[in-house]
Scaffold this active site. Sequence first.
Site, PDB file in Angstrom:
ATOM      1  N   GLN A 129       0.808  -1.222   0.000  1.00 51.45           N
ATOM      2  CA  GLN A 129       0.000   0.000   0.000  1.00 51.45           C
ATOM      3  C   GLN A 129       0.840   1.271   0.000  1.00 51.45           C
ATOM      4  O   GLN A 129       0.393   2.326  -0.372  1.00 51.45           O
ATOM      5  CB  GLN A 129      -0.954   0.020   1.179  1.00 51.45           C
ATOM      6  CG  GLN A 129      -0.355   0.491   2.473  1.00 51.45           C
ATOM      7  CD  GLN A 129      -1.412   0.978   3.434  1.00 51.45           C
ATOM      8  OE1 GLN A 129      -2.602   0.895   3.190  1.00 51.45           O
ATOM      9  NE2 GLN A 129      -0.984   1.505   4.546  1.00 51.45           N
ATOM     10  N   TYR A 130       2.096   1.196   0.423  1.00 48.44           N
ATOM     11  CA  TYR A 130       2.939   2.384   0.464  1.00 48.44           C
ATOM     12  C   TYR A 130       3.408   2.728  -0.941  1.00 48.44           C
ATOM     13  O   TYR A 130       4.183   2.008  -1.547  1.00 48.44           O
ATOM     14  CB  TYR A 130       4.150   2.183   1.375  1.00 48.44           C
ATOM     15  CG  TYR A 130       3.798   1.770   2.784  1.00 48.44           C
ATOM     16  CD1 TYR A 130       2.728   2.355   3.447  1.00 48.44           C
ATOM     17  CD2 TYR A 130       4.515   0.799   3.427  1.00 48.44           C
ATOM     18  CE1 TYR A 130       2.407   1.975   4.735  1.00 48.44           C
ATOM     19  CE2 TYR A 130       4.204   0.411   4.717  1.00 48.44           C
ATOM     20  CZ  TYR A 130       3.142   1.001   5.368  1.00 48.44           C
ATOM     21  OH  TYR A 130       2.826   0.627   6.638  1.00 48.44           O
ATOM     22  N   GLY A 131       2.936   3.837  -1.433  1.00 49.11           N
ATOM     23  CA  GLY A 131       3.311   4.247  -2.777  1.00 49.11           C
ATOM     24  C   GLY A 131       2.747   3.341  -3.854  1.00 49.11           C
ATOM     25  O   GLY A 131       3.285   3.240  -4.934  1.00 49.11           O
ATOM     26  N   SER A 132       1.655   2.649  -3.532  1.00 50.25           N
ATOM     27  CA  SER A 132       1.012   1.705  -4.465  1.00 50.25           C
ATOM     28  C   SER A 132       2.019   0.699  -5.026  1.00 50.25           C
ATOM     29  O   SER A 132       2.072   0.433  -6.219  1.00 50.25           O
ATOM     30  CB  SER A 132       0.310   2.466  -5.591  1.00 50.25           C
ATOM     31  OG  SER A 132      -0.701   3.293  -5.065  1.00 50.25           O
TER      32      SER A 132
END
Length: 80
Positions: free
Chosen positions: A33-36
């Site tokens: 989820q971090y930075g997709s």
Amino acid sequence: MSEYYGSADWDESIATIHRAINLGITLFDTADQYGSGYNEILRGRGVVGRREDVRIATKFGIDRSSGDDAHYVPWRRSRA
């Protein structure tokens, strides 16, 4: 390094990972989820040649396709 703390700097982030490894950090925790997904790619590139020296933990399954305010974990009955 890739989303919640300002703009990302690829070179600086990789240098930070290298410095952490040199200081003895052996566990890196990330999530798709971090930075997709950017953060996981960054971690992978940051440990090239040093992969045997570290452990990488990752979390997965958070669906952000409806936007950050509507993200959810698909196997839960309600949205987060």
